[in-house]
Scaffold this active site. Structure first.
Site, mmCIF file in Angstrom:
data_model
loop_
_atom_site.group_PDB
_atom_site.id
_atom_site.type_symbol
_atom_site.label_atom_id
_atom_site.label_comp_id
_atom_site.label_asym_id
_atom_site.label_seq_id
_atom_site.Cartn_x
_atom_site.Cartn_y
_atom_site.Cartn_z
ATOM 1 C CE LYS A 93 40.331 -32.172 -12.031
ATOM 2 N NZ LYS A 93 39.550 -31.168 -12.774
ATOM 3 N N GLY B 194 40.869 -41.505 -7.195
ATOM 4 C CA GLY B 194 39.821 -41.178 -8.159
ATOM 5 C C GLY B 194 40.096 -39.870 -8.869
ATOM 6 C CE1 TYR B 195 40.572 -32.992 -8.542
ATOM 7 C CE2 TYR B 195 42.934 -33.359 -8.422
ATOM 8 C CZ TYR B 195 41.869 -32.518 -8.659
ATOM 9 O OH TYR B 195 42.091 -31.208 -9.018
ATOM 10 C CB ALA B 196 45.339 -39.317 -9.450
#
Length: 256
Positions: A165, A160-162
């Protein structure tokens, strides 16, 4: 310092996620360059916060605002408040963020949804409102997103973070394309491996920490303060002709 392209005297900067870590360091760096600060965080103390004391120590004003970036209603309200206040926002630093770690095959929906909401959706909602206000008021504004090395790479155990971002990098370029003609600079900083709460688990893992350090030409973990100088550059007239850039501040990681 009045003639310095890094002088922010008279400017009003909003820094989200300002309570600690990178956000606090950016708020302090902008204040040292002359900006007054509105700090935003879900749990930011109305008075007596560490970031507030750091800002006022530089002779600048500090105003605390609370907003949960996982709550779309609160983000909209924050954007509306910033857009209608008498003193216009000159600089918006989008540092608020979240990260959840779990292998992709076991990554639950709620983890994914929260990270994408905080790290991407909320960023667009807030910047839509503040950006529109800058355009309507004719502000020669600066918008700075906080991207990540995972805006360029895939990472491990943080899908999710990748994804979010990577989306921030795209949003930076999209808004820059539309708003540069209005005199609004939109750029992003991509911090490398910085010693903050978000990287505590990595630093506690002896093998992983060693492998990270072996790849960083600078030979050390970054400090939150390392991001402050890049923020001052992107917030001031020194970066007038810089638009749509995702600037790595990573000790040389990506160049290795």
């Amino acid at each position: 310092m009045a003639d310095s392209p890094f002088d922010l005297t008279g400017k009003l900067a909003v820094v989200t996620g300002a309570r600690r870590g990178i956000g606090k360091a950016i708020a302090e760096a902008l204040a040292a360059a002359g900006a007054d600060i509105i700090g935003v965080s879900a749990s930011l103390e109305p008075h007596g916060s560490a970031v507030g004391e750091a800002v006022t120590a530089h002779g600048r004003t500090f105003t605390a605002r609370q907003a949960d970036f996982a709550d779309r209603t609160e983000v909209r309200a924050l954007g509306a408040e910033l857009a209608r206040q008498d003193r216009p926002v000159d600089i918006l630093v989008n540092n608020a963020g979240a990260i959840e770690r779990a292998p992709a095959a076991e990554h639950p929906d709620d983890m994914w949804d929260r990270v994408v909401e905080v790290d991407l959706n909320a960023q667009f909602v807030l910047n839509r409102e503040v950006g529109k206000s800058m355009i309507d008021r004719g502000v020669q504004g600066r918008i700075i997103f906080i991207a990540s090395l995972l805006s360029f790479q895939g990472g491990m155990y943080v899908p999710g973070y990748a994804a979010a971002k990577s989306g921030v990098a795209g949003l930076t370029k999209a808004l820059a394309n539309e708003w540069a003609p209005h005199g609004i600079g939109v750029n992003a900083i991509a911090p490398g491996y910085i010693a903050t709460d978000n990287t505590q688990a990595l630093r506690d893992d002896t093998d992983r920490s060693r492998s990270i350090l072996e790849r960083i030409p600078a030979g050390r973990w970054g400090r939150a303060e390392d991001i402050g100088g890049a923020a001052v550059f992107l917030a001031g007239s020194a970066s007038t002709y810089v638009s749509g850039v995702v600037l790595p501040v990573d000790g040389g990681w990506l160049g290795r």
